[in-house]
Design a protein around this motif. Sequence first.
Motif, short mmCIF file in Angstrom:
data_model
loop_
_atom_site.label_atom_id
_atom_site.label_comp_id
_atom_site.label_asym_id
_atom_site.label_seq_id
_atom_site.Cartn_x
_atom_site.Cartn_y
_atom_site.Cartn_z
N GLN A 1 -32.33 35.98 10.94
CA GLN A 1 -32.10 34.85 11.84
C GLN A 1 -31.56 33.65 11.07
O GLN A 1 -30.68 32.93 11.57
CB GLN A 1 -33.40 34.48 12.55
N GLU A 2 -32.07 33.42 9.85
CA GLU A 2 -31.54 32.33 9.04
C GLU A 2 -30.08 32.57 8.70
O GLU A 2 -29.24 31.65 8.79
CB GLU A 2 -32.35 32.15 7.76
N VAL A 3 -29.75 33.78 8.30
CA VAL A 3 -28.36 34.11 7.96
C VAL A 3 -27.45 33.88 9.16
O VAL A 3 -26.37 33.29 9.05
CB VAL A 3 -28.26 35.56 7.46
N ASP A 4 -27.90 34.32 10.34
CA ASP A 4 -27.10 34.14 11.56
C ASP A 4 -26.95 32.66 11.89
O ASP A 4 -25.87 32.21 12.30
CB ASP A 4 -27.74 34.88 12.73
N ARG A 5 -28.03 31.89 11.72
CA ARG A 5 -27.98 30.47 12.03
C ARG A 5 -27.02 29.74 11.09
O ARG A 5 -26.23 28.90 11.52
CB ARG A 5 -29.39 29.87 11.91
N VAL A 6 -27.08 30.07 9.81
CA VAL A 6 -26.19 29.44 8.83
C VAL A 6 -24.73 29.76 9.18
O VAL A 6 -23.86 28.87 9.14
CB VAL A 6 -26.54 29.91 7.41
N ALA A 7 -24.45 31.00 9.52
CA ALA A 7 -23.08 31.38 9.87
C ALA A 7 -22.62 30.65 11.13
O ALA A 7 -21.47 30.20 11.22
CB ALA A 7 -22.99 32.90 10.06
N ALA A 8 -23.51 30.52 12.12
CA ALA A 8 -23.15 29.85 13.36
C ALA A 8 -22.84 28.38 13.14
O ALA A 8 -22.05 27.78 13.89
CB ALA A 8 -24.29 29.98 14.38
N LEU A 9 -23.42 27.79 12.11
CA LEU A 9 -23.17 26.39 11.78
C LEU A 9 -21.88 26.20 10.98
O LEU A 9 -21.52 25.08 10.64
CB LEU A 9 -24.35 25.83 10.98
N GLY A 10 -21.23 27.30 10.65
CA GLY A 10 -20.04 27.21 9.81
C GLY A 10 -20.38 26.99 8.35
O GLY A 10 -19.55 26.50 7.58
N ALA A 11 -21.59 27.35 7.96
CA ALA A 11 -22.06 27.16 6.58
C ALA A 11 -22.19 28.52 5.90
O ALA A 11 -21.92 29.57 6.50
CB ALA A 11 -23.39 26.42 6.57
N ARG A 12 -22.62 28.51 4.66
CA ARG A 12 -22.83 29.75 3.93
C ARG A 12 -23.90 29.54 2.87
O ARG A 12 -24.15 28.43 2.43
CB ARG A 12 -21.54 30.24 3.27
N HIS A 13 -24.52 30.65 2.48
CA HIS A 13 -25.46 30.63 1.36
C HIS A 13 -24.68 30.85 0.06
O HIS A 13 -23.75 31.65 0.02
CB HIS A 13 -26.50 31.74 1.50
N LEU A 14 -25.09 30.15 -0.97
CA LEU A 14 -24.50 30.33 -2.29
C LEU A 14 -25.63 30.58 -3.28
O LEU A 14 -26.44 29.69 -3.55
CB LEU A 14 -23.70 29.10 -2.70
N PHE A 15 -25.70 31.80 -3.83
CA PHE A 15 -26.75 32.17 -4.76
C PHE A 15 -26.39 31.76 -6.19
O PHE A 15 -25.21 31.68 -6.55
CB PHE A 15 -27.03 33.67 -4.70
#
Length: 365
Positions: A67-81
């Motif tokens: 759900q977090e991954v989907d929410r981040v994508a919906a916001l036009g954002a991304r995770h950076l490890f």
Amino acid sequence: MADADPLLHDAADRLRLIRTPGVGPVTYRQLIRRFGTAAAALSSLPDLARRGGGRSGAPPDPRTVAQEVDRVAALGARHLFIDSPDYPRLLAELDDAPPVLTMRGVLPAADARIVAIVGARNASAAACRFARGLAHDLAAEGAIVVSGLARGIDTAAHMGAGAATIAVIAGGIDVAYPPENAALQERIATDALLIAEMPPGIEPRARHFPYRNRIIAGLAHGTVVVEAAPKSGSLITARLANEAGREVMAVPGSPLDPRAQGCNLLIREGATLVQNAADVLEQIRPLDSRLVRSPTWGFEPQPPADADDQARRGIADLLGPVPVAVDELIRQSGIAPAVVQMVLLELELAGRLERHAGGRVSIVT
């Protein structure tokens, strides 16, 4: 049907590990170094916490992470490890660099000159004007200005820098704080770069701001303080910058203004006095590339360093409620560094250890 991309599985496992209670930035690195993969580290948590005399926090459900991954994508954002080649090199040098960032916007070039400008929320009109002009002049010279999107000096710095800015916020990437900066935050996310360490939906709390401050200091080659009262968050940022080996600069002010006392104190203690953009750029001029330290957090598995009960007792006896440097624990205990780190890892996962800035730890009483 073929299995899903193993890289996606690994990213989900890493995010679960990062979001597990008791797993902070230092612990995350140690777990990945020790076990090689996030999946192996997750399975080890209960046993490690048991050795530390407690119980580990439960990792979030895989559906929660999805759900977090989907929410981040919906916001036009991304995770950076942190092991991504795009992760900011200067930030990665910190021992407690965030294992994952949530970002909207475009990262600056790897060789960009980055300057942090921070200061009082209740700053004077003159100080805000100075910060805005300084940020504008730095941007005109090709530098990037990073700040924390707070009222006062931070807001003035972001506005002066225009698109040449990075905002680091204390809450989730989708939470505007303070509310009056919602439009500015959206503009920065669209035209520049917005960074958050907290998951989406998290409202900023007082304990989050020091974490945000370390990111601001870690991203920048140098930090400029413009008006700051003693014991303010801006001075925390300056201290963190100094601990990271970065330049600390301050704008002098009238001794009659309490808001200038922090800056004047920094200058008295050795910070560089700056009055314009040229002064700042002189302090952060490029170093010989042979002198630049590369991050050394590589995630390759390392040989086990299990501790016995005698080592656990010896280290626990040296710990107290007052933070102490890990190096001091190693020196006084006479125990191998890898073993000391493993005991501290067990104690932290058991909820019995707290980590502090500067590589210090204390027992939770």
